[in-house]
Design an enzyme around this catalytic site. Structure first.
Site, short mmCIF file in Angstrom:
data_model
loop_
_atom_site.label_atom_id
_atom_site.label_comp_id
_atom_site.label_asym_id
_atom_site.label_seq_id
_atom_site.Cartn_x
_atom_site.Cartn_y
_atom_site.Cartn_z
N GLN A 46 0.31 -83.01 -42.99
CA GLN A 46 -0.60 -82.83 -41.84
C GLN A 46 -2.03 -82.54 -42.27
OE1 GLN A 46 0.04 -83.45 -38.76
NE2 GLN A 46 2.25 -83.64 -38.87
N LYS A 94 0.61 -90.98 -41.43
CA LYS A 94 -0.13 -89.92 -40.73
C LYS A 94 -1.61 -89.95 -41.10
CE LYS A 94 3.86 -86.88 -40.51
NZ LYS A 94 4.35 -86.77 -39.14
N CYS A 96 10.76 -80.59 -35.48
CA CYS A 96 11.39 -80.49 -36.81
C CYS A 96 11.05 -79.17 -37.48
CB CYS A 96 11.01 -81.66 -37.72
SG CYS A 96 11.56 -83.23 -37.10
N HIS A 118 8.41 -77.64 -42.16
CA HIS A 118 9.06 -78.80 -41.52
C HIS A 118 10.45 -78.94 -42.13
CE1 HIS A 118 9.78 -83.13 -40.77
NE2 HIS A 118 8.86 -83.04 -39.83
N ASP A 160 3.31 -79.36 -49.18
CA ASP A 160 3.53 -80.45 -48.22
C ASP A 160 2.20 -80.68 -47.50
OD1 ASP A 160 4.09 -82.01 -46.05
OD2 ASP A 160 5.74 -80.77 -45.29
N1 PMP Z 1 5.99 -82.36 -43.40
C1 PMP Z 1 5.23 -82.20 -42.31
C2 PMP Z 1 4.37 -80.98 -42.20
C3 PMP Z 1 5.26 -83.18 -41.31
O1 PMP Z 1 4.52 -83.00 -40.21
C4 PMP Z 1 6.09 -84.30 -41.46
C5 PMP Z 1 6.17 -85.36 -40.37
N2 PMP Z 1 6.33 -84.86 -39.07
C6 PMP Z 1 6.85 -84.42 -42.62
C7 PMP Z 1 6.77 -83.44 -43.56
C8 PMP Z 1 7.75 -85.58 -42.85
O2 PMP Z 1 7.02 -86.75 -42.94
P1 PMP Z 1 7.77 -88.16 -42.93
O3 PMP Z 1 8.71 -88.14 -41.77
O4 PMP Z 1 6.66 -89.15 -42.77
O5 PMP Z 1 8.45 -88.30 -44.25
#
Ligand code: PMP
Length: 420
Positions: free
Chosen positions: A204, A227, A365, A124, A201
């Protein structure tokens, strides 16, 4: 549908009964954010109605009560993640801020010119851009581990990259764009054996599975509360104590100091060293409540239901002409990315939205991943344990209608001009 009843957890989520464009909502955008159970909504409301005060002040009853609720939530979340010392769990705004904390505090102390940072192709942006900025700042270099055409991580390439002894390896537990669940325990162990510090990370992963951080051989793990059925604006960084203790603070202000004078300042102990300013108290309490909800749930039954949703949704969608799912590796969560031949993802998302079906269209993203696949973006349907088989069928039916409606239009147009 006839074969599967509505999951019992669905009634805990009031938002799921709203209507969108006059249709019952089918919320299939859970990888973007999850809905909240009434327990969380009530906890937030109760806090503001009966418990609101600033924390760590110690001068009156309400403040003590808020402080206790705030720290109880930390113990709750730490307990869930198998963290023996709750003070190694640092509150942040979310996964993004947690990664930035590590990049800005751990990074410059530990990296210098020529050092390598190993990233994954499917990361991401939140797990790419902070490292690019750090590389610019320190002269470190980024290296990217490829995926195989079937969506799995190229393990051979990964091991080759490890022979070049990266200082830092950043892993994605589950890809938000493809749904692949990577073997992070093995990858983290091999990375640490090669001498690297490892960040995972988990944004998910935690909505779908419980993780024991003491067992997972990583150094840092990050996630977002929103999430995992908690409020927005709250998430966390877990780090190994010796690393966190050696790291300098990254933001400065109140709450994070022990003593300030104009000749110098001594910083507070963990976790407060990294929690400058008034924290997101209600967010923390809401997240604690969300995790309590998760812990009381039958996670195994929920995971089984999600896998059955995934299988059913894919089977239904595969009957739609032109439906092409992206490869997602051998282990995957209840999410799939797909294309519909001849249709722009944004147009499809718009069509689905008009029928009350919420999915996401775009690059998710993960632009470097899209680039490697030679596409601009995809459609993504992502399920949570509260979704139903009927919602999966509605998705497939709506796609089918779109494809057939277009066919009819094309045939009518050809008929008009006499060119069949
Ligand atoms: N890493 C992953 C794999 C994500 O899916 C996301 C959110 N789409 C993020 C990081 C970033 O999370 P946040 O926008 O809540 O900080």
């Amino acid at each position: 549908s006839k074969q599967a009843p509505v999951p019992p957890w669905r009634r805990d989520f009031p938002l799921l009964s709203v209507r969108v464009h006059g249709q019952p909502l089918a919320y299939l955008d859970n990888a973007a954010t999850t809905q909240k159970p009434w327990q969380v909504i009530d906890a937030l409301s109760r806090y503001y109605k009966t418990g609101n005060a600033n924390v760590h002040r110690g001068s009156h009853a309400l403040s003590n009560q808020a402080t206790e609720a705030f720290e109880k939530a930390r113990r709750q979340v730490a307990g869930w993640l198998g963290i023996a010392e709750p003070e190694t769990l640092i509150w942040t705004r979310g996964a993004t801020e947690a990664i930035n904390l590590v990049a800005q505090s751990w990074g410059p102390m530990n990296l210098s010119s020529g050092d390598r940072i190993l990233l994954m192709q499917s990361a991401h942006h939140a797990n790419i851009v902070p490292w690019q900025l750090l590389a610019d700042r320190t002269g470190a270099e980024l290296e990217v581990v490829r995926l195989l055409p079937d969506g799995n991580l190229d393990l051979e390439h990964f091991r080759q990259c490890l022979t070049r002894q990266p200082k830092l390896v950043t892993l994605t537990h589950i890809s938000n764009a493809l749904g692949t669940c990577y073997p992070v325990a093995k990858l983290a162990r091999e990375s640490r054996e090669a001498g690297a510090t490892v960040l995972i990370d988990g944004a998910q992963a935690l909505p779908h599975q419980d993780v024991n951080l003491e067992e997972l051989a990583c150094d840092f793990y990050v996630f977002s509360g929103h999430k995992v059925f908690g409020p927005t604006g709250i998430g966390a960084l877990w780090g190994r104590r010796e690393l966190l203790e050696a790291m300098p603070p990254w933001q400065a202000g109140g709450e994070m100091i022990e003593r300030v004078s104009f000749s110098g300042t001594t910083f507070a102990d963990l976790p407060f060293k990294f929690e400058a300013g008034t924290p997101n108290i209600s967010g923390v309490i809401g997240l604690g409540t969300a995790i309590e909800y998760v812990q009381k749930s039958d996670r195994q039954a929920q995971a089984a239901h999600e896998q059955s949703l995934l299988t059913h949704a894919l089977a239904c969608c595969e009957t739609v002409p032109g439906f092409s799912p992206l490869p997602a590796g051998s282990e995957r969560t209840s999410l799939f990315s797909f294309l519909l031949d001849g249709h722009h993802p944004q147009d499809v998302a718009h069509w689905l939205d008009r029928q009350g079906i919420a999915v996401r269209a775009g690059h998710h993203c993960a632009m470097p991943l899209m680039e490697s696949l030679g596409i601009q973006g995809t459609l993504r349907a992502s399920f949570a344990f509260y979704n139903t088989h009927e919602e999966a069928e509605r998705l497939a039916r709506a796609l089918d209608e779109l494809v057939h409606q277009d066919r009819t239009q094309i045939e009518t147009k050809h008929a008009d001009t006499g060119q069949i």
